[in-house]
Design an enzyme around this catalytic site. Structure first.
Site, PDB file in Angstrom:
ATOM      1  N   ASN A   1     -18.890   8.548  20.659  1.00  0.00           N
ATOM      2  CA  ASN A   1     -19.813   9.744  21.697  1.00  0.00           C
ATOM      3  C   ASN A   1     -19.252   9.843  22.576  1.00  0.00           C
ATOM      4  O   ASN A   1     -19.809  10.527  23.666  1.00  0.00           O
ATOM      5  CB  ASN A   1     -21.099   9.255  21.305  1.00  0.00           C
ATOM      6  CG  ASN A   1     -21.974   8.921  19.976  1.00  0.00           C
ATOM      7  OD1 ASN A   1     -22.059   7.831  19.705  1.00  0.00           O
ATOM      8  ND2 ASN A   1     -21.434   9.880  19.032  1.00  0.00           N
TER       9      ASN A   1
ATOM     10  N   ASP B   1     -29.109   8.725  14.081  1.00  0.00           N
ATOM     11  CA  ASP B   1     -28.481   9.569  13.842  1.00  0.00           C
ATOM     12  C   ASP B   1     -29.264  10.827  14.103  1.00  0.00           C
ATOM     13  O   ASP B   1     -30.301  10.603  13.115  1.00  0.00           O
ATOM     14  CB  ASP B   1     -27.635   9.531  12.886  1.00  0.00           C
ATOM     15  CG  ASP B   1     -26.751  11.056  13.193  1.00  0.00           C
ATOM     16  OD1 ASP B   1     -26.360  11.300  13.614  1.00  0.00           O
ATOM     17  OD2 ASP B   1     -25.936  11.213  11.914  1.00  0.00           O
ATOM     18  N   GLY B   2     -29.483  12.023  14.341  1.00  0.00           N
ATOM     19  CA  GLY B   2     -30.117  13.426  14.283  1.00  0.00           C
ATOM     20  C   GLY B   2     -31.171  13.145  16.070  1.00  0.00           C
ATOM     21  O   GLY B   2     -31.749  14.164  15.771  1.00  0.00           O
TER      22      GLY B   2
ATOM     23  N   ARG C   1     -29.916  15.242  18.488  1.00  0.00           N
ATOM     24  CA  ARG C   1     -29.789  15.994  19.255  1.00  0.00           C
ATOM     25  C   ARG C   1     -30.034  17.496  18.420  1.00  0.00           C
ATOM     26  O   ARG C   1     -31.078  18.546  18.598  1.00  0.00           O
ATOM     27  CB  ARG C   1     -28.686  16.115  19.520  1.00  0.00           C
ATOM     28  CG  ARG C   1     -27.764  15.062  21.129  1.00  0.00           C
ATOM     29  CD  ARG C   1     -26.258  16.002  21.231  1.00  0.00           C
ATOM     30  NE  ARG C   1     -25.181  15.361  19.886  1.00  0.00           N
ATOM     31  CZ  ARG C   1     -24.082  16.276  20.189  1.00  0.00           C
ATOM     32  NH1 ARG C   1     -23.737  16.589  21.107  1.00  0.00           N
ATOM     33  NH2 ARG C   1     -23.544  16.182  19.368  1.00  0.00           N
TER      34      ARG C   1
ATOM     35  N   LEU D   1     -20.497   6.384   7.445  1.00  0.00           N
ATOM     36  CA  LEU D   1     -20.598   5.521   7.679  1.00  0.00           C
ATOM     37  C   LEU D   1     -19.863   5.339   9.279  1.00  0.00           C
ATOM     38  O   LEU D   1     -20.256   4.940  10.292  1.00  0.00           O
ATOM     39  CB  LEU D   1     -19.766   3.675   7.327  1.00  0.00           C
ATOM     40  CG  LEU D   1     -20.014   3.568   6.185  1.00  0.00           C
ATOM     41  CD1 LEU D   1     -19.969   2.159   5.943  1.00  0.00           C
ATOM     42  CD2 LEU D   1     -21.839   3.369   6.202  1.00  0.00           C
TER      43      LEU D   1
ATOM     44  N   TRP E   1     -32.688  17.069  15.929  1.00  0.00           N
ATOM     45  CA  TRP E   1     -33.909  16.944  16.500  1.00  0.00           C
ATOM     46  C   TRP E   1     -34.869  17.459  17.469  1.00  0.00           C
ATOM     47  O   TRP E   1     -35.748  18.238  17.034  1.00  0.00           O
ATOM     48  CB  TRP E   1     -34.277  15.830  16.630  1.00  0.00           C
ATOM     49  CG  TRP E   1     -36.025  15.292  16.507  1.00  0.00           C
ATOM     50  CD1 TRP E   1     -36.811  14.851  15.328  1.00  0.00           C
ATOM     51  CD2 TRP E   1     -37.255  15.434  17.833  1.00  0.00           C
ATOM     52  NE1 TRP E   1     -38.292  14.994  15.952  1.00  0.00           N
ATOM     53  CE2 TRP E   1     -37.974  14.843  17.822  1.00  0.00           C
ATOM     54  CE3 TRP E   1     -36.396  14.994  19.156  1.00  0.00           C
ATOM     55  CZ2 TRP E   1     -39.105  15.412  18.282  1.00  0.00           C
ATOM     56  CZ3 TRP E   1     -37.712  15.412  19.902  1.00  0.00           C
ATOM     57  CH2 TRP E   1     -38.959  15.146  19.024  1.00  0.00           C
TER      58      TRP E   1
ATOM     59  N   SER F   1     -21.060   5.295  19.584  1.00  0.00           N
ATOM     60  CA  SER F   1     -20.381   4.819  19.397  1.00  0.00           C
ATOM     61  C   SER F   1     -19.136   5.181  20.309  1.00  0.00           C
ATOM     62  O   SER F   1     -19.274   5.882  21.422  1.00  0.00           O
ATOM     63  CB  SER F   1     -19.641   5.635  17.859  1.00  0.00           C
ATOM     64  OG  SER F   1     -18.946   7.675  18.872  1.00  0.00           O
TER      65      SER F   1
END
Length: 252
Positions: free
Chosen positions: A81, A33-34, A36, A208, A38, A78
């Protein structure tokens, strides 16, 4: 190498040595995760963030191989997503397909975990062709979770189980009697595999989001503030050290 780099390497070696005394996870789950956030912090495009994050996955798997962790599940896309803007999804599908190919080329066994039917036909077919080249006897198996949702997995498992039992001509009462923890587990995407011992999530989020809902009933969790593209080997080692120091009682 500067002093900071030298200290980092020394610390990394110390952590690696410390872990030799412990039993490491046999199944490690990771929520990457992260990407975008970043990219936004770095002044880069969302696509660039996803590409850097994808490259990190391949690097991460090499660390797991070095540590002899035999099974890793990586959540790449996911079901939630898949509601993102079409232009982002087009780039994501291409990045995911390329990443699966890189994982196979690295010599790992790849298993698709998720609802493949939710993917565009060309993406699904490309990944299937790539999987055929994967090494079946690799020391590391990688579950690539694409189009994955925990609730959807449980629904798919129950539906498949009911269809299997119904196809045997069994009446509703007998079908209901044969629905059990074991029979549902036998129809999950991860059937035949151990449940995850440890699940890591990056980017500071402490939830989660539906990842391996059924399988994570006894999993340990480790949350990291670092965005996925910035995740380092030392972060993995810290997560493993923390896991190894915990007492797992399984409710007893």
């Amino acid at each position: 190498m500067d002093d900071d780099g030298l200290l980092y390497r020394v610390y990394e070696r110390r952590l690696t040595k410390e872990l030799e005394a412990y039993q490491l996870p046999q199944h490690l789950g990771v929520i990457v995760d992260g990407n975008r956030r970043w990219a936004k912090a770095a002044g880069e495009t969302t696509e660039h963030g996803h590409r850097v994050g994808a490259a990190k996955i391949v690097e991460f798997l090499s660390w797991c191989e070095d540590l002899r962790i035999p099974l890793v599940t990586v959540w790449m896309l996911s079901t939630d997503n898949m509601r993102r803007p079409p232009e982002e999804l087009v780039a994501l599908y291409e990045i995911i397909a390329s990443t699966v190919e890189e994982i196979v080329e690295a010599g790992y066994c790849v298993r698709l975990t998720g609802n493949a039917e939710a993917l565009p036909e060309d993406v699904r077919a490309g990944i299937a062709r790539t999987q055929e080249r994967a090494a079946p006897d690799s020391p590391l198996t990688v579950n690539v979770a694409i189009g994955y949702g925990g609730r959807e997995e449980i629904v798919d498992a129950v539906r498949e189980l009911v269809l299997d039992l119904g196809g045997q001509g069994k009446p509703p009462e007998q079908i209901a009697a044969e629905v059990s923890v074991g029979s549902i587990a036998d129809h999950l995407y991860t059937r035949g595999q151990p449940d995850p011992d440890l699940i890591i999530r990056t980017s500071g989020e402490q939830r989660l989001s539906g990842f391996l809902l059924w399988q994570s009933v006894h999993s340990e969790y480790w949350f990291c503030e670092t965005y996925w593209p910035g995740f380092r080997r030392v972060d993995l080692l810290r997560a493993l050290r923390d896991f190894c120091r915990r007492e797992r009682r399984y409710g007893a």
